[in-house]
Write an enzyme that holds these catalytic residues in place. Structure first.
Site, PDB file in Angstrom:
ATOM      1  CD  GLN A 293      -0.134  -1.480   3.064  1.00 50.20           C
ATOM      2  OE1 GLN A 293       0.020  -2.400   2.279  1.00 50.20           O
ATOM      3  NE2 GLN A 293      -0.134  -1.649   4.378  1.00 50.20           N
TER       4      GLN A 293
ATOM      5  CD  GLU B  31      16.485   5.172 -40.974  1.00 49.57           C
ATOM      6  OE1 GLU B  31      15.736   6.028 -40.445  1.00 49.57           O
ATOM      7  OE2 GLU B  31      17.269   4.456 -40.318  1.00 49.57           O
TER       8      GLU B  31
ATOM      9  CD  GLN C 287      24.814 -10.684   2.162  1.00 45.02           C
ATOM     10  OE1 GLN C 287      25.685  -9.872   2.409  1.00 45.02           O
ATOM     11  NE2 GLN C 287      23.589 -10.309   1.869  1.00 45.02           N
TER      12      GLN C 287
ATOM     13  CG  ASP D 297      26.328  -4.394   4.366  1.00 47.64           C
ATOM     14  OD1 ASP D 297      26.195  -4.293   3.135  1.00 47.64           O
ATOM     15  OD2 ASP D 297      26.314  -5.484   4.963  1.00 47.64           O
TER      16      ASP D 297
ATOM     17  CD  GLU E  84      23.202  -7.884  -2.510  1.00 51.46           C
ATOM     18  OE1 GLU E  84      22.561  -6.894  -2.126  1.00 51.46           O
ATOM     19  OE2 GLU E  84      23.044  -9.029  -2.025  1.00 51.46           O
ATOM     20  CG  HIS E  85      27.448  -7.888  -0.821  1.00 55.55           C
ATOM     21  ND1 HIS E  85      26.178  -8.416  -0.677  1.00 55.55           N
ATOM     22  CD2 HIS E  85      27.369  -6.590  -0.421  1.00 55.55           C
ATOM     23  CE1 HIS E  85      25.369  -7.477  -0.218  1.00 55.55           C
ATOM     24  NE2 HIS E  85      26.055  -6.362  -0.055  1.00 55.55           N
TER      25      HIS E  85
ATOM     26  CB  SER F 137      21.062 -10.300   0.661  1.00 54.72           C
ATOM     27  OG  SER F 137      22.131  -9.399   0.662  1.00 54.72           O
TER      28      SER F 137
ATOM     29  CG  HIS G  70      21.078  -9.588   5.098  1.00 56.25           C
ATOM     30  ND1 HIS G  70      20.521  -8.444   5.622  1.00 56.25           N
ATOM     31  CD2 HIS G  70      22.326  -9.238   4.694  1.00 56.25           C
ATOM     32  CE1 HIS G  70      21.394  -7.453   5.543  1.00 56.25           C
ATOM     33  NE2 HIS G  70      22.493  -7.910   4.991  1.00 56.25           N
TER      34      HIS G  70
ATOM     35  CG  HIS H  59      12.598  12.036 -40.421  1.00 56.79           C
ATOM     36  ND1 HIS H  59      11.323  11.572 -40.212  1.00 56.79           N
ATOM     37  CD2 HIS H  59      13.264  11.877 -39.235  1.00 56.79           C
ATOM     38  CE1 HIS H  59      11.218  11.139 -38.964  1.00 56.79           C
ATOM     39  NE2 HIS H  59      12.381  11.324 -38.347  1.00 56.79           N
TER      40      HIS H  59
ATOM     41  CG  ASN I 176       6.886  -7.828   2.297  1.00 56.86           C
ATOM     42  OD1 ASN I 176       6.547  -7.255   1.254  1.00 56.86           O
ATOM     43  ND2 ASN I 176       6.138  -7.800   3.383  1.00 56.86           N
TER      44      ASN I 176
END
EC number: 1.1.1.23
Length: 434
Positions: free
Chosen positions: A188, A414, A259, A360, A326-327, A237, A262, A419, A211
């Site tokens: 929301q 073209e 990690q 981080d 990612e890391h 992650s 997480h 044009h 989430n």
């Protein structure tokens, strides 16, 4: 296969190697997709009323004022320790320094005599930051998002977080120049930022983690004409560590666990040419795991994690590029020398004294990073994500005259007659003036 199982990469078939680098599956179930779509439509239609109903339903909170007052933010600030405030100030200073350095100089060139081309940068006018709630509020993400937004010059920066909003988040928002904070969470909140309500302003672009419902909401609003742009695709992650025989097993284990804690869908991988190092890291992980408050979460993540022994460091780099973490932590004696060979990673940490935790929180780089293999095409979050580039061209009469026949030839090839006519009409006008 448990995390303690040490895998010899070169004893695996190509298919087994492919399976080893597979990530935990993520997909929005049909029920999540439908639920999110209903929430988006409801918030768009009913505005604040819908937001209050969802707060009561999902957050079990009665929200009277959606906007957090200045007095509430001041009170939150008073409740925080000076030590934490000082730590935030240091982090913000480093984030400011690194992101200010990312400002692009304007481009202004003459491509040929009389033809001037420019590239200029403008801020995204309005941005919305989403910060999850829960038992461990991610106030560091406020620093990572709001600081570059301020440096970029975004005129409107607002933040949404599920009620009750943690004091740390409110203080971080104030510290980094967020203008308005709203007691709204979940899908929301994304709907409110994308469409606007009586209280929450519509923004051009939405940033921040969340989430499965938040992630799906961001995906949906980014595909709607009446929605908003988003920062990047989201996924679980992950960290990949390359370690040689000189690495410290306890350091490597701590980085893997930082990690893994997480979430249960996080993934950690160790690549090393030294089988003894792999064994020692596995032992260190078990020792440290026993002391962690989030040990159960970390254990679940370790179920999808890997200890892999390779032929040499060059093969470690090759596998890392294939995975695109990612890391990426390189704990080797020649860490700096390996960087040029890295082609896909969100953020790279070199040497024994560069834990992922530094990036981080406070080194200055951004911790919002592409994951789930998106490092192949996406960049880590930076100043450019809060900006847009615009080109400008100006042709003098002489420049136009010189370039005209080229444009006419290309347009005719073209079969875009209008044009070509736009040029030919001007050419004829110049002839009449002559």
């Amino acid at each position: 296969m448990s995390f303690n199982t040490i895998i010899d990469w070169n004893s695996c078939t190509a298919e087994q190697q492919r399976q080893l680098l597979m990530r935990p599956a993520i997909s929005a179930s049909e029920s999540i997709t439908r639920t999110v779509n209903d929430i988006l439509d409801n918030v768009k239609t009913r505005g604040d009323e819908a937001l209050r109903e969802y707060s009561a339903k999902f957050d079990k909170t009665t929200v009277t004022a959606l906007k957090v007052s200045a007095d509430e933010i001041a009170a939150a600030s008073e409740r925080l320790s000076d030590e934490l405030k000082q730590a935030m100030a240091v982090a913000v200073k480093n984030i400011e320094t690194f992101h200010t350095a990312q400002k692009l100089p304007p481009v202004d060139v003459e491509t040929q005599p009389g033809v001037r081309c420019q590239q200029v940068t403008r801020p995204v006018a309005s941005v919305g930051l989403y910060i999850p709630g829960g038992s461990a509020p991610l106030f560091s993400t406020v620093l990572m998002l709001a600081t570059p937004a301020r440096i970029a010059g975004c005129k409107k920066v607002v933040l949404c977080s599920p009620p009750p909003i943690a004091d740390e988040i409110l203080y971080a928002a104030q510290l980094c120049g967020v203008q308005d904070v709203f007691n709204v969470g979940g899908a929301q909140a994304i709907a409110a930022l994308a469409f606007g309500t009586e209280s929450v302003p519509k923004v051009d672009k939405i940033f921040g983690p969340g989430n499965a419902f938040v992630t799906e909401a961001k995906r949906q609003v980014s595909q709607r004409l009446d929605g908003a742009a988003i920062d990047m695709p989201a996924g679980p992650s992950e960290v990949l560590v390359i370690a040689d025989s000189g690495a410290t097993p306890d350091f490597v284990a701590s980085d893997l666990l930082s990690q893994a804690e997480h979430g249960p869908d996080s993934q950690v991988i160790l690549l090393t040419p030294d089988a003894d190092m792999a064994r020692r890291v596995a032992e260190a992980v078990e020792r440290q795991l026993a002391e962690l408050p989030r040990a159960e979460t970390a254990r679940q993540a370790l179920n999808a994690s890997r200890l892999i022994v390779t032929k040499d460091l060059a093969q470690c780099v090759e596998i890392s590029n294939q995975y695109g973490p990612e890391h990426l932590i390189i704990q080797t004696r020649n860490a700096r020398e390996l960087v040029d060979g890295i082609t896909s990673a969100g953020s790279v940490f070199l040497g024994d004294w560069s834990p992922e935790s530094a990036g981080d929180y406070a080194s200055g780089t951004n911790h919002v990073l592409p994951t789930y293999g998106y490092t192949a095409t996406c960049s880590s979050l930076g100043l450019a994500d809060f900006q847009k580039r615009m080109t400008v061209q100006e042709l003098s009469k002489e420049g136009f005259s010189t370039l005209a026949s080229t444009i006419e030839t290309l347009a005719a090839a073209e079969r875009l007659t209008a044009h070509k006519n736009a040029v030919t009409l001007r050419v004829n006008a110049l002839k009449e003036q002559a």
